[in-house]
Design an enzyme around this catalytic site. Structure first.
Site, PDB file in Angstrom:
ATOM      1  N   ILE A 102       0.826  -1.196   0.000  1.00 39.18           N
ATOM      2  CA  ILE A 102       0.000   0.000   0.000  1.00 39.18           C
ATOM      3  C   ILE A 102       0.865   1.253   0.000  1.00 39.18           C
ATOM      4  O   ILE A 102       1.998   1.236   0.486  1.00 39.18           O
ATOM      5  CB  ILE A 102      -0.972  -0.022   1.217  1.00 39.18           C
ATOM      6  CG1 ILE A 102      -1.963   1.156   1.168  1.00 39.18           C
ATOM      7  CG2 ILE A 102      -0.224  -0.095   2.524  1.00 39.18           C
ATOM      8  CD1 ILE A 102      -3.099   1.056   2.185  1.00 39.18           C
ATOM      9  N   CYS A 103       0.323   2.318  -0.558  1.00 36.84           N
ATOM     10  CA  CYS A 103       0.919   3.658  -0.581  1.00 36.84           C
ATOM     11  C   CYS A 103       2.161   3.686  -1.479  1.00 36.84           C
ATOM     12  O   CYS A 103       2.064   3.449  -2.674  1.00 36.84           O
ATOM     13  CB  CYS A 103       1.224   4.120   0.843  1.00 36.84           C
ATOM     14  SG  CYS A 103       1.594   5.878   0.978  1.00 36.84           S
ATOM     15  N   ALA A 104       3.327   3.952  -0.931  1.00 38.88           N
ATOM     16  CA  ALA A 104       4.566   3.954  -1.713  1.00 38.88           C
ATOM     17  C   ALA A 104       5.116   2.544  -1.916  1.00 38.88           C
ATOM     18  O   ALA A 104       5.896   2.300  -2.833  1.00 38.88           O
ATOM     19  CB  ALA A 104       5.613   4.826  -1.024  1.00 38.88           C
TER      20      ALA A 104
END
Length: 186
Positions: A102-104
């Site tokens: 998730i995210c980066a």
């Protein structure tokens, strides 16, 4: 019962990590918080300190059905620079076991060729670090055994997608209802 590990690196995004742990434990799944260093204590990107369940060197990953990478900086960088984490995500992907980020953190998957020909998402601005994928801007994207999420604001959706992966949609939706979360119904 499904058994998954979530890699906790110094500088991780605590909501993306701890929300997933909380939701999966509510689903009665076994999830191990694994520090990628030789210390169980981890400090997040926002200065929240918590204790992982185990250290990377002490876990037998042959017993696990999936691995999860929370984002955050420098947590994502630390995950990508950890040879054992990179080796494990490749091994799990090859074995068609869950690999979620998730995210980066989907950039770690992308840099290691795990998103080639897959649909995926990430925090805005990381598209360039995910070559070969069909990039989508949905909150959570599942393509086979790969699940990716956009960021902190989608952490519950991401966690429920993992619950759905190991059980079914009805189970994930029912769990969301139990903690008054209705967004997953969409």
């Amino acid at each position: 019962m499904s058994k998954v590990a979530i890699f906790m690196a110094e500088g991780c995004e605590e909501i993306e990590g701890l929300t997933v742990v909380d939701v999966l434990r509510r689903a009665k799944m076994e999830i191990t918080m694994v520090s990628i260093t030789d210390a169980k204590t981890v400090t997040s990107s926002h200065g929240v300190t918590f204790e992982a369940d185990a250290c990377l060197a002490d876990v037998d990953f042959t017993e696990y059905d999936g691995v999860i990478l929370p984002g955050g900086l420098p947590g994502t960088t630390n995950l990508g620079e950890c040879d054992q984490v990179v080796g494990l995500i490749k091994e799990f992907a090859e074995q068609d076991k869950l690999v979620a980020a998730i995210c980066a953190a989907p950039s770690v998957l992308g840099k290691n060729g795990l998103l080639e020909g897959k649909k995926a998402t990430s925090y805005p601005g990381y598209e360039e670090e995910m070559p070969g994928c069909t990039y989508l801007t949905e909150s959570v994207v599942r393509d086979g055994n790969i699940i990716t999420g956009r960021g902190m604001g989608t952490a519950i959706d991401f966690a429920l997608a993992i619950v759905e992966y190991f059980s079914d949609r009805d189970t994930a939706v029912a769990l969301g209802h139990k903690f008054i979360y209705n967004n997953y119904l969409k």
